[in-house]
Design an enzyme around this catalytic site. Structure first.
Site, PDB file in Angstrom:
ATOM      1  N   GLY A 188     -56.317  52.134  22.457  1.00 37.07           N
ATOM      2  CA  GLY A 188     -55.069  51.528  22.024  1.00 37.07           C
ATOM      3  C   GLY A 188     -54.247  52.436  21.122  1.00 37.07           C
ATOM      4  N   THR A 189     -54.920  53.213  20.270  1.00 35.22           N
ATOM      5  CA  THR A 189     -54.196  54.095  19.350  1.00 35.22           C
ATOM      6  C   THR A 189     -53.391  55.139  20.108  1.00 35.22           C
ATOM      7  OG1 THR A 189     -55.724  53.801  17.503  1.00 35.22           O
ATOM      8  CG2 THR A 189     -54.484  55.860  17.565  1.00 35.22           C
ATOM      9  N   ASN A 212     -53.680  41.614  14.431  1.00 33.81           N
ATOM     10  CA  ASN A 212     -55.112  41.893  14.382  1.00 33.81           C
ATOM     11  C   ASN A 212     -55.804  41.378  13.121  1.00 33.81           C
ATOM     12  OD1 ASN A 212     -53.376  44.185  13.458  1.00 33.81           O
ATOM     13  ND2 ASN A 212     -55.299  44.939  12.652  1.00 33.81           N
ATOM     14  N   GLN A 218     -54.731  42.821  20.907  1.00 35.53           N
ATOM     15  CA  GLN A 218     -55.428  41.626  20.450  1.00 35.53           C
ATOM     16  C   GLN A 218     -55.101  40.380  21.266  1.00 35.53           C
ATOM     17  OE1 GLN A 218     -57.841  41.444  18.314  1.00 35.53           O
ATOM     18  NE2 GLN A 218     -57.746  43.469  17.383  1.00 35.53           N
ATOM     19  N   SER A 237     -56.486  47.443  25.488  1.00 30.66           N
ATOM     20  CA  SER A 237     -57.672  48.235  25.134  1.00 30.66           C
ATOM     21  C   SER A 237     -58.934  47.565  25.647  1.00 30.66           C
ATOM     22  CB  SER A 237     -57.745  48.404  23.613  1.00 30.66           C
ATOM     23  OG  SER A 237     -58.883  49.141  23.231  1.00 30.66           O
ATOM     24  N   THR A 274     -58.640  64.666  32.584  1.00 29.49           N
ATOM     25  CA  THR A 274     -59.510  63.973  33.536  1.00 29.49           C
ATOM     26  C   THR A 274     -59.744  62.537  33.090  1.00 29.49           C
ATOM     27  OG1 THR A 274     -60.629  66.050  34.053  1.00 29.49           O
ATOM     28  CG2 THR A 274     -61.758  64.012  34.667  1.00 29.49           C
ATOM     29  N   CYS A 308     -59.672  50.217  11.687  1.00 23.94           N
ATOM     30  CA  CYS A 308     -59.108  51.573  11.707  1.00 23.94           C
ATOM     31  C   CYS A 308     -58.797  52.096  10.315  1.00 23.94           C
ATOM     32  CB  CYS A 308     -57.845  51.602  12.567  1.00 23.94           C
ATOM     33  SG  CYS A 308     -58.191  51.310  14.308  1.00 23.94           S
TER      34      CYS A 308
END
Length: 376
Positions: free
Chosen positions: A68-69, A148, A178, A198, A235, A319
């Protein structure tokens, strides 16, 4: 063990584990032209179709990231840099995830006109003030779907309508990390241009996320490969992607079920303790998070006290947990200092049982009362 930190991460489900094992067997590089590579590429295509279907969108608009970041950074930085000649204003809210807030702050250092929208005491964005901040120079608005720390649902449809009406050239992005898998999402009704999701929040594995873009208008933030139309080179994480899709298929979007669990925990705590308060709207809540303030004690002390009983909760966003700061979310909501320092986030998944909630509430109340007694 009673795990109540699902907003930080969830336990991988059996389907996700099986998908990861499948990827270990289908180990080809999806960019290779031989049969192994083509099989891996086909599996990724099927995963895109699954995820896009849950969003009510098209699989060609899914771009996989490391989480997600990265997806939020690509949305914010990539859009601003691409549209810089059309305008310089970027708007977000004061309660966003750090991956959005810090990216926007970076844009401010680069000379962009960054604006942080206020929120109301219930944790929802102040729409009327936000509308006043929308100008012809606005190129990007990023407002999360579900917060969140509080679980509060933002009025995304109404915000998106205002953005598109007043700023036709602006891109509207929503961090749905979320909400995906917990709240039904339909891109046609939400009317957003970009969405972040995510894997590890819905029982997939860490290290895999995605950015959905209706009409990609971003400058890459990574370079060095032709994968994913060169928008996100590198990749692909085949195992993470397949597990992401497998977990998504098993997610029930049982919002009412989550609300029942949240309400049960709230009532169990309320009847045992008289020095607590609850943060965030009850009416507009995904049910996945209960944010409760134990006024007069420090949340970190309670958190570590509960660990002795193998009960796991958190004090806010994972985080930023290694550099504890007063919650920017509760601060923006106007919470008092004792409520902020004593705030604990309890978060649920569909795997959380009522028995676990009642047992956890008993232990939480007991430990909180003991800590309170010795802090007087």
């Amino acid at each position: 063990m009673i795990y109540l930190d699902n907003a930080a991460t969830t336990k991988p489900c059996e389907a996700a584990v099986k998908a990861m094992i499948q990827a270990a067997e289908e180990f080809g590089n999806p960019s290779s032209l031989h049969g192994l590579g083509l099989r891996a590429e086909k599996l990724i295509g099927a995963a895109k179709e699954t995820l896009a279907g849950m969003l009510g969108g098209d699989k060609k608009n899914i771009y996989f990231t490391s989480g997600g970041t990265e997806a939020n950074n690509l949305a914010v930085l990539g859009t601003a840099h691409r549209l810089a000649k059309q305008g310089r204003r970027v708007i977000t809210s004061k309660i966003e995830h750090p991956s959005v807030l810090e990216a926007v702050k970076r844009l401010g250092e680069e000379g962009f006109d960054v604006v942080f929208a206020d929120v109301l005491p219930d944790g929802r964005v102040d729409i009327e003030k936000l509308k006043e901040q929308l100008t012809e120079d606005t190129i990007l608005v990023s407002i999360m779907h579900v917060n969140n720390e509080t679980g509060v649902i933002q009025p995304i449809e109404e915000i998106a309508a205002a953005v598109h009406e007043r700023c036709p050239k602006a891109i509207f992005h929503s961090d749905c990390v979320q909400s995906f898998g917990k709240v039904p999402i339909n891109l046609r009704t939400l009317n957003v241009d970009m969405v972040t999701i995510s894997a590890h929040k819905i029982h997939g594995f860490k290290g895999c996320g995605a950015l959905y873009m209706k009409n990609p208008r971003v400058t890459p933030i990574l370079y060095g490969g032709e994968q994913q139309n060169e928008i996100r080179p590198g990749t692909e994480n085949v195992g993470g992607i397949l597990a992401f899709a497998a977990a998504a298929e098993k997610c029930g979007c049982d919002m009412e079920g989550l609300r029942v669990k949240r309400d049960l925990m709230k009532s169990e705590l309320a009847k045992r303790l008289d020095f607590i308060s609850f943060n965030g709207s009850d009416e507009h809540n995904a049910g996945s998070v209960l944010n409760v303030s134990f006024n007069g004690i420090k949340a970190e002390i309670l958190l570590h006290s509960l660990e002795r009983h193998e009960i796991y909760v958190s004090t806010g966003s994972a985080c930023s947990s290694h550099k504890p700061q007063p919650s920017h979310v509760l601060t923006a909501m106007g919470a008092a200092k004792p409520a902020i320092t004593g705030a604990v986030r309890i978060s649920f998944s569909e795997k959380t049982t009522n028995e676990e909630i009642i047992e956890a509430a008993e232990k939480i109340a007991s430990e909180a009362a003991m800590i309170k007694k010795y802090m007087r």
